[in-house]
Each structure stands twice: as C-alpha cells, then as structure tokens.
Design a protein around this motif. Sequence first.
Motif, PDB file in Angstrom:
ATOM      1  N   ARG A  96       0.820  -1.210   0.000  1.00  0.00           N
ATOM      2  CA  ARG A  96       0.000   0.000   0.000  1.00  0.00           C
ATOM      3  C   ARG A  96       0.856   1.263   0.000  1.00  0.00           C
ATOM      4  NH1 ARG A  96      -3.845  -0.430   4.915  1.00  0.00           N
ATOM      5  NH2 ARG A  96      -4.842   1.379   3.932  1.00  0.00           N
ATOM      6  N   GLY A  97       2.193   1.097  -0.073  1.00  0.00           N
ATOM      7  CA  GLY A  97       3.078   2.246  -0.207  1.00  0.00           C
ATOM      8  C   GLY A  97       3.419   2.947   1.083  1.00  0.00           C
ATOM      9  N   ARG A  98       3.108   2.341   2.224  1.00  0.00           N
ATOM     10  CA  ARG A  98       3.360   3.000   3.512  1.00  0.00           C
ATOM     11  C   ARG A  98       4.695   2.517   4.070  1.00  0.00           C
ATOM     12  NH1 ARG A  98      -2.748   2.763   6.196  1.00  0.00           N
ATOM     13  NH2 ARG A  98      -3.771   3.910   4.510  1.00  0.00           N
ATOM     14  N   TRP A  99       5.754   2.853   3.385  1.00  0.00           N
ATOM     15  CA  TRP A  99       7.048   2.272   3.695  1.00  0.00           C
ATOM     16  C   TRP A  99       7.680   2.856   4.941  1.00  0.00           C
ATOM     17  CZ3 TRP A  99       8.725   3.190  -2.042  1.00  0.00           C
ATOM     18  CH2 TRP A  99       7.919   2.389  -2.878  1.00  0.00           C
ATOM     19  N   ALA A 100       7.586   4.159   5.118  1.00  0.00           N
ATOM     20  CA  ALA A 100       8.174   4.777   6.313  1.00  0.00           C
ATOM     21  C   ALA A 100       7.484   4.271   7.579  1.00  0.00           C
ATOM     22  CB  ALA A 100       8.069   6.301   6.227  1.00  0.00           C
ATOM     23  N   GLU A 101       6.168   4.103   7.506  1.00  0.00           N
ATOM     24  CA  GLU A 101       5.415   3.574   8.641  1.00  0.00           C
ATOM     25  C   GLU A 101       5.871   2.152   8.960  1.00  0.00           C
ATOM     26  OE1 GLU A 101       1.000   1.742   9.051  1.00  0.00           O
ATOM     27  OE2 GLU A 101       1.077   3.812   8.290  1.00  0.00           O
ATOM     28  N   VAL A 102       6.035   1.323   7.918  1.00  0.00           N
ATOM     29  CA  VAL A 102       6.481  -0.052   8.127  1.00  0.00           C
ATOM     30  C   VAL A 102       7.880  -0.064   8.739  1.00  0.00           C
ATOM     31  CG1 VAL A 102       7.039  -2.251   7.012  1.00  0.00           C
ATOM     32  CG2 VAL A 102       5.077  -0.926   6.234  1.00  0.00           C
ATOM     33  N   ALA A 103       8.767   0.780   8.208  1.00  0.00           N
ATOM     34  CA  ALA A 103      10.135   0.818   8.722  1.00  0.00           C
ATOM     35  C   ALA A 103      10.152   1.161  10.205  1.00  0.00           C
ATOM     36  CB  ALA A 103      10.966   1.836   7.936  1.00  0.00           C
ATOM     37  N   THR A 104       9.328   2.123  10.606  1.00  0.00           N
ATOM     38  CA  THR A 104       9.285   2.529  12.015  1.00  0.00           C
ATOM     39  C   THR A 104       8.705   1.435  12.899  1.00  0.00           C
ATOM     40  OG1 THR A 104       9.045   4.859  11.390  1.00  0.00           O
ATOM     41  CG2 THR A 104       8.377   4.240  13.621  1.00  0.00           C
ATOM     42  N   VAL A 105       7.550   0.906  12.500  1.00  0.00           N
ATOM     43  CA  VAL A 105       6.867  -0.097  13.325  1.00  0.00           C
ATOM     44  C   VAL A 105       7.698  -1.372  13.424  1.00  0.00           C
ATOM     45  CG1 VAL A 105       4.840  -1.597  13.464  1.00  0.00           C
ATOM     46  CG2 VAL A 105       4.575   0.815  12.858  1.00  0.00           C
ATOM     47  N   TYR A 136      13.243  -8.961   9.156  1.00  0.00           N
ATOM     48  CA  TYR A 136      13.001  -9.128   7.713  1.00  0.00           C
ATOM     49  C   TYR A 136      12.104  -8.012   7.173  1.00  0.00           C
ATOM     50  CZ  TYR A 136      11.050 -11.260   3.459  1.00  0.00           C
ATOM     51  OH  TYR A 136      10.634 -11.492   2.178  1.00  0.00           O
ATOM     52  N   VAL A 137      10.987  -7.772   7.843  1.00  0.00           N
ATOM     53  CA  VAL A 137      10.055  -6.737   7.382  1.00  0.00           C
ATOM     54  C   VAL A 137      10.714  -5.362   7.431  1.00  0.00           C
ATOM     55  CG1 VAL A 137       7.859  -5.591   7.858  1.00  0.00           C
ATOM     56  CG2 VAL A 137       8.034  -8.080   8.059  1.00  0.00           C
ATOM     57  N   ALA A 138      11.424  -5.079   8.524  1.00  0.00           N
ATOM     58  CA  ALA A 138      12.096  -3.781   8.642  1.00  0.00           C
ATOM     59  C   ALA A 138      13.132  -3.595   7.542  1.00  0.00           C
ATOM     60  CB  ALA A 138      12.753  -3.654  10.016  1.00  0.00           C
ATOM     61  N   SER A 139      13.887  -4.640   7.222  1.00  0.00           N
ATOM     62  CA  SER A 139      14.943  -4.531   6.213  1.00  0.00           C
ATOM     63  C   SER A 139      14.370  -4.243   4.836  1.00  0.00           C
ATOM     64  CB  SER A 139      15.772  -5.819   6.180  1.00  0.00           C
ATOM     65  OG  SER A 139      16.407  -6.029   7.419  1.00  0.00           O
ATOM     66  N   LEU A 140      13.243  -4.882   4.498  1.00  0.00           N
ATOM     67  CA  LEU A 140      12.594  -4.589   3.208  1.00  0.00           C
ATOM     68  C   LEU A 140      12.190  -3.118   3.131  1.00  0.00           C
ATOM     69  CD1 LEU A 140      10.291  -7.713   2.757  1.00  0.00           C
ATOM     70  CD2 LEU A 140      12.210  -7.071   1.288  1.00  0.00           C
ATOM     71  N   ALA A 141      11.556  -2.632   4.208  1.00  0.00           N
ATOM     72  CA  ALA A 141      11.112  -1.236   4.204  1.00  0.00           C
ATOM     73  C   ALA A 141      12.296  -0.273   4.172  1.00  0.00           C
ATOM     74  CB  ALA A 141      10.243  -0.970   5.431  1.00  0.00           C
ATOM     75  N   LEU A 142      13.341  -0.579   4.912  1.00  0.00           N
ATOM     76  CA  LEU A 142      14.522   0.288   4.927  1.00  0.00           C
ATOM     77  C   LEU A 142      15.233   0.274   3.574  1.00  0.00           C
ATOM     78  CD1 LEU A 142      15.849  -0.675   8.467  1.00  0.00           C
ATOM     79  CD2 LEU A 142      14.921   1.554   7.805  1.00  0.00           C
ATOM     80  N   ARG A 167      17.613   3.432   3.246  1.00  0.00           N
ATOM     81  CA  ARG A 167      18.363   3.409   4.517  1.00  0.00           C
ATOM     82  C   ARG A 167      19.089   2.063   4.632  1.00  0.00           C
ATOM     83  NH1 ARG A 167      13.221   4.995   8.028  1.00  0.00           N
ATOM     84  NH2 ARG A 167      14.555   4.513   9.819  1.00  0.00           N
ATOM     85  N   TRP A 168      20.056   1.878   3.751  1.00  0.00           N
ATOM     86  CA  TRP A 168      20.694   0.575   3.603  1.00  0.00           C
ATOM     87  C   TRP A 168      21.578   0.221   4.795  1.00  0.00           C
ATOM     88  CZ3 TRP A 168      22.324   0.026  -2.248  1.00  0.00           C
ATOM     89  CH2 TRP A 168      21.172   0.053  -3.024  1.00  0.00           C
ATOM     90  N   ASN A 169      22.263   1.190   5.368  1.00  0.00           N
ATOM     91  CA  ASN A 169      23.122   0.884   6.518  1.00  0.00           C
ATOM     92  C   ASN A 169      22.301   0.349   7.692  1.00  0.00           C
ATOM     93  OD1 ASN A 169      25.447   1.635   5.217  1.00  0.00           O
ATOM     94  ND2 ASN A 169      25.473   3.718   6.040  1.00  0.00           N
ATOM     95  N   GLU A 170      21.126   0.970   7.916  1.00  0.00           N
ATOM     96  CA  GLU A 170      20.259   0.491   8.991  1.00  0.00           C
ATOM     97  C   GLU A 170      19.766  -0.919   8.697  1.00  0.00           C
ATOM     98  OE1 GLU A 170      17.266   3.397  10.423  1.00  0.00           O
ATOM     99  OE2 GLU A 170      18.227   4.762   9.005  1.00  0.00           O
ATOM    100  N   ALA A 171      19.403  -1.154   7.438  1.00  0.00           N
ATOM    101  CA  ALA A 171      18.922  -2.489   7.063  1.00  0.00           C
ATOM    102  C   ALA A 171      20.002  -3.539   7.285  1.00  0.00           C
ATOM    103  CB  ALA A 171      18.477  -2.487   5.595  1.00  0.00           C
ATOM    104  N   GLU A 172      21.233  -3.226   6.881  1.00  0.00           N
ATOM    105  CA  GLU A 172      22.310  -4.205   7.051  1.00  0.00           C
ATOM    106  C   GLU A 172      22.611  -4.458   8.533  1.00  0.00           C
ATOM    107  OE1 GLU A 172      25.270  -5.097   3.816  1.00  0.00           O
ATOM    108  OE2 GLU A 172      25.522  -2.935   4.103  1.00  0.00           O
ATOM    109  N   SER A 173      22.535  -3.420   9.342  1.00  0.00           N
ATOM    110  CA  SER A 173      22.781  -3.597  10.769  1.00  0.00           C
ATOM    111  C   SER A 173      21.758  -4.543  11.383  1.00  0.00           C
ATOM    112  CB  SER A 173      22.736  -2.234  11.476  1.00  0.00           C
ATOM    113  OG  SER A 173      22.884  -2.377  12.862  1.00  0.00           O
TER     114      SER A 173
END
Length: 853
Positions: free
Chosen positions: A528-537, A559-565, A570-576
């Motif tokens: 649904r395009g709510r990527w920032a919300e998914v990344a935060t939650v 897993y879910v956070a990394s996809l959204a990041l 925000r690749w560094n956060e995803a890799e961490s």
Amino acid sequence: MNLFEEETVRVLELLRSGTSVALVGMIGSGRSAVVRAVVTELERTGASVEHVRGHAGLRKVPLAALRSLDLDAVQRTGGRPLDLLDVADALSRRLTASSQPVLVVDDLETVDPESLTVVDIARERTGAALLAAKRPRTMHETDQVLTLPPDQVRIELGALRYDDVSALLGTTLDGPVDSGTVVRVLTYTAGNPRLVVSVALAAARDGLLTRYADGWRISAPDLWSPSSCGVVESLLHGLDRPARDAALLLAGLGTQPLDTVLDVIAPSGLEPLEERGLLAFVEEPDGRTTATITPPVLVDCLTYRRSEVPRAWARAVLAPHGVTPTVDLRSAPRRDASRQDAALARYHEVQADVLGNARWAQWEEEPTVANAEAYLSAVWEASPDARRVEEVFRATVVPPDAADVVVLTRYLTLEAQWDGYVRRNLSGALARLRGHAHDRADIAPELVAYDLLLQAAIGPIPDGYVELLGPYVESDAPRALPVRVLAYLHTLALEPAEARRVLETDTPPSRFSEDYDLFRDGLLSLVRGRWAEVATVATEAWSQSRRDLNRLGQSVAGYVASLALFVTGRWNEAESIMHSVFVLGRPSGLMSPLHAGMLRLSGLVAACEGRVDVAESLVTHADRPHTPDGPGPTTARAFSDVVRGVVDKDAAQVTAAFAAVADERRGRGLTATELLELLLQLVVLPDVTGVRRFGQLVESHELDELVPLARLATVLVVDDGLPTDDEVTALLASDQRFVAACLVGHAARTARAADGARADMARADALDEILTRFGPGSGPHALDATHREASPSLLTDRETEVALLATTLRNVEIAERLGVSVRTVENHVSNGMRKSGARNRDDLSQVAARRAR
C-alpha cells in the motif's frame, strides 16, 4: 530475593534421597551460592556434611582441600607418617557420625588430586551422597581422580534469563529498571549473576544509570566503569600465563575469523578460555566462524588495563600474520556493535541448550504431548537436534481425548512443519493434518487453517481457501487462527481490501499468530506504499524482540524492517538489523526461507555497493540445500541469480533473473510478492517489461498510493519522457522518494549513454537537474552502460580525496594517512563507487581525478 531457590530445593531433595549431584556452572553463575545454601540447610537439619573446597593456588599442594580435618591430629593418632588411607579413615569416621552423610566438593577442578582420592575412598566406604560443583568442560575433559557416580544427576546453571536479570537489578538497585537497560546489562554481562550485580552497582555509583520517577534508566553511551574491573577479572582467576595473554590479545584483536585466531594464539592459551565460556563463536552469513572474548564487559576491562598490553608487543605478535588490532590498546575501549550481537547470540545458544536439555529430560521421563510440545518449543527457534526431534515425534503418543487443545494444536503444527521442511514430505504433512482434523472437530478449524498456511508457504496458494476458511470466520464464534490465515492469504494474493475486512473480525488473542501477524501486516502496508510507517513499526518490533530475547520475533521483524529500509534508501540500517539476525543462526521451519531471503537482500545491498566477495558469500549461504522457496520477497532461490548478475555487472542476466522470479511468483499466485520484487527491480535495474507489469498490478488492484511511482516509471522507462514538475514535487514529499530518485538517475545515465543525439543529451541534462532536487544518493547503477562515463560531480570532497588514494593504498593505510577510522574509509569508497558507477577502485580513482581537475 533467591534467584536459585528452585535449583537449591532440587539439589537438597536429591542429596536427601541418596542421589549424587553434579552442579555445573561458570564462575559467577551462582554455583557457590547454591552450594552455600545447600550446606547451610543440611547442617540445620542435622546431616553430617563434609565441605571440601578447592583453591587454584593450592592445586599442587597435597591434601590442601582437607584442611578442616586437622591433619596434624590425624598423624599424632596414627603415630607414624601420614598416608592417604589414614586421612580417608578420619573422613569416613566423621561422615558416619549421622545417618545422613553428604560430601560436598566445591570448585572440583581446583582440588588437589590427593584430596580427591581421599574423598573417593570415603564415599565408597560410607555410601555418602556427593555434591560436586564444577565448571563445564567443552573442548577437552581433564582427568579427574574423583570417580563420579554413574547415576549422578547433572544440574546446569546457565546464564540468567531476561526476567531473572530484571528482578536481580530491581533488588540490587532497590527499584524498577526499564527494559532497554535490562537488555543492555544482560548482553554486557552475558547473564552472569555476579557481573550483573557488579556492573549495576558500579554504573549507578558512577552516574551511568539514573533513577527517574518511573525507575532506573541508562544515562550514558555505555555501561563501562573501571570500578567494576576487580569483580570482572575474577573470571580470569586461576588461569595460567598463556591463557591470560590469550585473553588480553583477543581483547585487542576484537572479533576475528577463527582461523586467524588459531594462527595467532596457541591452543594451550585458548582451551582454558573456551572451558570457562569466555570465548564466543559465531557462524557468519558467509559461512566463516568468528571468535571473540565474552562477556563484553571483560573485553572492556582488559583493554582498560592497557598497561598490561604494550602496543609494540601486540604488533610484534600480530605482524607475521597480517592482523591489525581492531581496538586501540592505548585508549579507552572501542564500542563494537558486533560484540553485543555475539554476546546475544551466545546467550540464545546457552539458553536453548540448557532449557532444551531440561525439557528433553522431562520428556524422556514422561513422553506426553505436553512434554513433547514444551521440548520442541524450547529448541525450535534454534537449530534443534534432528535425532532428538525425530525420537519425540516417533515415541510421543497422541491420545484421542487430549484435553489441552492449545498444546495439542501446537504439537501437531510443529510436526507438520517438520514433515514439510525437514523430511521434505509436504503431502505427508497435509495428510497427517487432515487426519487429525477429521478425528478432532474441536481443533479442526486451526488444523485446516494451518494446512492452507503450509501449502502457501511451500507451494502455490491453494484454490478455494475462501470457501474452506469462510465458515470459521463468519461463524458466531470466529476462531483467531482461521481469521489471521485468511487475511494472510488475501494479502499474498494482493487483495488488501479483503484482508483488511477480514481483520476487522473480533477474535480472541492467539499464541500462534503474534509474529506472523507482523509479517502479514508488514506486507500489507508495503504493497500500500506506507514504507516509512512499516520501517518505524517493524524496527521498533525488532528492538522489542531483542529486549524480550524473542528470537523468532527478531527474525520476522528484522526481515520486514529490512525490506522497508531498503526501498527507503536506509541501507546501513537495514544491514545492521540483518546482521544482528544472522549471528543468531539459521532458524527452523517456516522461518528458514525468510532467513535465506534476508541473506539475499543483504547480498543485493553488498553487490550494489561493489562488495563482491561479501555478496557472493551471502547468496551461497542462502542457497544451502533443503531450504525451500518461501512466499516473501527475495525468498525464492532464483533471486540469487539477480544478486549474481549485479556482481558480474551483467544487465541481461539481472533482467532475465527478475523475469524468472516474477514467473515463479505468478505460478504460485503470490501477487503481492511479485509486486514487491518488481519494486526492488525499479531500484536496481528497471526495464520496460517490469515497469509495465508493475503499472498493471498497481492499477488492477487499486493501489492508489503507488500510482505516482508507477506513472513516473512509465514516463521514464517506457515512454523515454520527462515527468512534470508537479509529479516530481509530489514524489519528493512521499515515501517513494528514494525509488523515484533511483528511476530518475537510471534514466539520466541511460540517456547520456545513448549515441550522443542532441535530444538524448538534452533529456539527460534535464534529468540531472531533476535529480539534484532529490539530493545525494541516486541509487545503485553499477549495471548502467554509463559507468565508464559517470559524472564525477556527485562525489564529495572527502570521497574524492579517498578515491585518489584508493589505487595505491589499502584502506588501513588511507585511514592512517587521513586520521580517520578504517570503517569511514570503507564507507567513502563504497559511496563513491555507488555514486559514480565505478566497477573497481581504478575506475573510481579516474572519476575522482576528473573531478579534481
């Protein structure tokens, strides 16, 4: 509070029944506290207790542990030189003074051999129960003179769990402690009770912990306090010089590959550390095993005592092996996030081992469904012992009238997972579930739902799932699991409106669904395009799972956070986050494809940033045998070909691999997953076919939030046109900003790489102008045909300075010359290659040279 009341009571019961006990625990694990409590209670109730205490400094002094016998009096009584039989006679007489003789040997590994011989003789003569408190042996068992009874019961004192640490901190600090601080203390001390108390008191005394109205919270960047060194160094008490040198050197090395450690340090130095649990071993995503000192507080203590580790000595030892210390031994200890991850991984491993062994013993004693489910739940998130699991499923009898339906359902679904994922027998798993559903109407709704869930996890979404689950959802008393599975299947089929409608059904909470709910809700919000919300939650859920020590939750939320990041740049956060999940090891069952998907996503990041070796290792690790394709993005084995294509800079291979992945998703009916992987393609290498399919899905499924992005992709990739100013402005303020920048950057480079026609150059200039509105970071473009003609204007001054040195100096040498860290240099090189499209360091240097001119 008495943390070890349960263990103390159990030891007392066993000793009073005449059963010998081996009490096993690391230094500081509470082993001595249990022994003291047991001895005190036995003496209070009139038992004849002989307490034999070892001492590391007296290990070679004969009979030093039997000082309480008054050996001078024994010798005077015999009237001749003292021998071991005389001492054994004296000890036996004292034991038989009551009807309940008990021998207690504390710190068994430090008791001199002569004393152990005497204890052994006296125990055989009197039949006394034996309590032997000792450290575990994990690499090399040392010879003991003492013969431990074959029927002894082994009780292990593992690291404290979260609740125990929280309670201990509350008692120590006389007030509640917030959950984040509890986890920090737990991982910093590896759950060692003595260290928990010492670190907490030192941190409170030095102002690192502050008491607020709602309790204690950490108020400093870390918990390091020099005043805790004395207690921490007790972990090293009794070690010989090679072992202490090894500990000091490893503290300076930081986390290193095990092969490197074995090259630098002799086994005689490592083995005592490993025996005491002071070494943590972690299997990295690339298959290597790394080693580091644990707990982290010990590393900080050792590097603080830097006078004991002269830098010249460390360099002289390490130089022949080409190893550079990761900690500056002349300054305060460096904070290494990987040490925290390694400590947490070791904690999970220890807890799973201790809890699993305890519950295995319970199941062996009584192989009921409840005990089987308890054992399986304890080990399922780790890598369970396949032989034990097979034995549980073989020998556990499921009664037709089992009363606890929750436990029974959990047991049957775990057995189905084992059939589907380990035995590779999906048809057998489904047949078993259907048979139980036929026999047990009370749990049929849950088993039918799990049947459909398992089918969608391994194969295509089953036909008729709405008709099968609808009656359970629309009934007067809807069941939680059918409701959640139906919403999940609607999500995979890209029917978000139906999924949301089903989720409005009021159901009671279910223990089956919490982590799976996050996975479903994350996919639902992503499409649904709510990527920032998914990344935060999802990031908050991942953090909470770390605090709760919930391994499954960390995997799902990570897993879910990394996809959204990833799609928000925000690749560094995803890799961490992904690395913190990887060090926990590969999970079992439904989560194993998800873990492989994260490895591929991390490999894609590495490949796009030019870290070729890392990317290849990650996808190789992801493609281990017997890991089926999963339903989530990047969980298909074919996605590894995408990463390999990026590594090889083969645009045709990448395009073909994305097409193959899309075909596989369509064949399984996983439309939502297909959409999200098309989204990843927009970031990496958009093509006409993929863009058209993305637009079709957005339009046909009425995904209004993604319409502006689909329109931009069509204009840039299909029509070779330019977006309007309003379209760009709208995307700048949306979650799709990063993907839009990737599309504009790709279109600009493609236009500039054309045959040089005026129209193409004019379009490229216009797109470059648009790109400046998005700011730095136009996405990966190592595959674009323009990487040889990349504009150097995107490089910063510092990136240019580093790039000019990159062809003649190694990263370590560049860092020393510029006075920055090696990690900073690595980031500059990586960012420079990503921005410029350079294929290697030589290309990057040429781009930087053009900018310098």
